[in-house]
Enzyme design. Structure first.
Site: not given
Length: 261
Positions: A13, A138, A151, A155, A186
């Protein structure tokens, strides 16, 4: 001549699926990986040349299986030219409220899963004296942001690891491109883990109004073709990188007032 081969994780996806379609259209053989085998087949069938695509399910959390997965991937088309690390999971929770097992799971998938797959594919790149890593980081892999502590940490860790790897394997003609998207439309926020590990199950407003996954994939394709070391993708949120770099005090004040959840 054989088509160049790209192996994409997180291909079921979002950015990964859009990238699979883009690279297929541009004449690449594509290996699609994620945990969701049925969705991978749907993405493969939507590609320009599905006959030059293959599905290879994997789970980045199962690091002990990734060496075998790399061997399988190489056998499919006889080689892998680009390893596009795009699989991962996001987070929407305050650091203090987030359970440690959630922090660990995010690091296990985003960081350890990615580097386990990297270690598995590097001997192949070294043997053929060429190879490229594209790594979806990101904007918060460069800056920190509320509700994304682990998160962001995962990264940041990827940047440190792959910057070192790039220097170590320059002599082997292996390149690394760090891909730093901002707000892309997304389901990354829908699937993001909350403090107790459950999915958020809602899309951020910024995500809903963000750049399309297709445009993001177009920019990724261009960046990988040029073998850029880092590419920043998104709208005005990309300016945060430069504010953080050149006027960190001002950036901190802006961040305190920003609605980032």
């Amino acid at each position: 001549m054989a088509k160049p081969v790209i192996w994409i994780t997180g291909a079921s996806s979002g950015i990964g699926a859009a990238a699979a379609r883009k690279f297929s259209k541009e004449g690449y053989s594509v290996i699609l990986s994620s945990r969701k085998q049925e969705d991978l087949h749907k993405v493969m069938e939507s590609c320009e040349f599905p006959e030059d695509c293959a599905v290879l399910p994997l789970d980045l959390a199962k690091t002990d299986e990734l060496q075998d997965k790399a061997s399988e991937a190489i056998k499919i088309f006889g080689q892998v030219d680009i390893m596009f690390h795009n699989g991962g999971i996001s987070q929407r929770s305050l650091a203090l409220e987030t359970k440690l097992e959630v922090d660990r799971k995010i690091m296990e998938i985003n960081f350890f899963g990615t580097i386990a797959l990297t270690k598995a594919i590097i001997p192949h790149f070294k043997a053929k004296k060429s190879g490229q890593f594209g790594v979806t980081s990101s904007l918060v892999g460069i800056i920190g942001s509320p509700y994304r502590s682990s998160y962001s940490a995962s990264k940041h860790a990827l940047h440190g690891y792959f910057d070192s790897l790039r220097a170590e394997h320059f002599v082997d003609n292996i390149s690394v491109t760090m891909i730093c998207p901002g707000f892309i439309k997304t389901n990354v926020s829908v699937n993001a883990m909350t403090a107790d590990g459950k999915p958020l199950n809602q899309m951020d407003d910024a995500q809903a109004n963000g750049m399309s996954a297709e445009e993001c994939a177009n920019q990724i394709f261009k960046g990988l073709k040029k073998k850029k070391e880092e590419i920043y993708i998104g709208g005005k949120e990309v300016m945060a990188i430069y504010l953080k770099r050149f006027v960190p005090g001002i950036f901190s004040k802006i961040l305190l007032k920003a609605k980032v959840r």
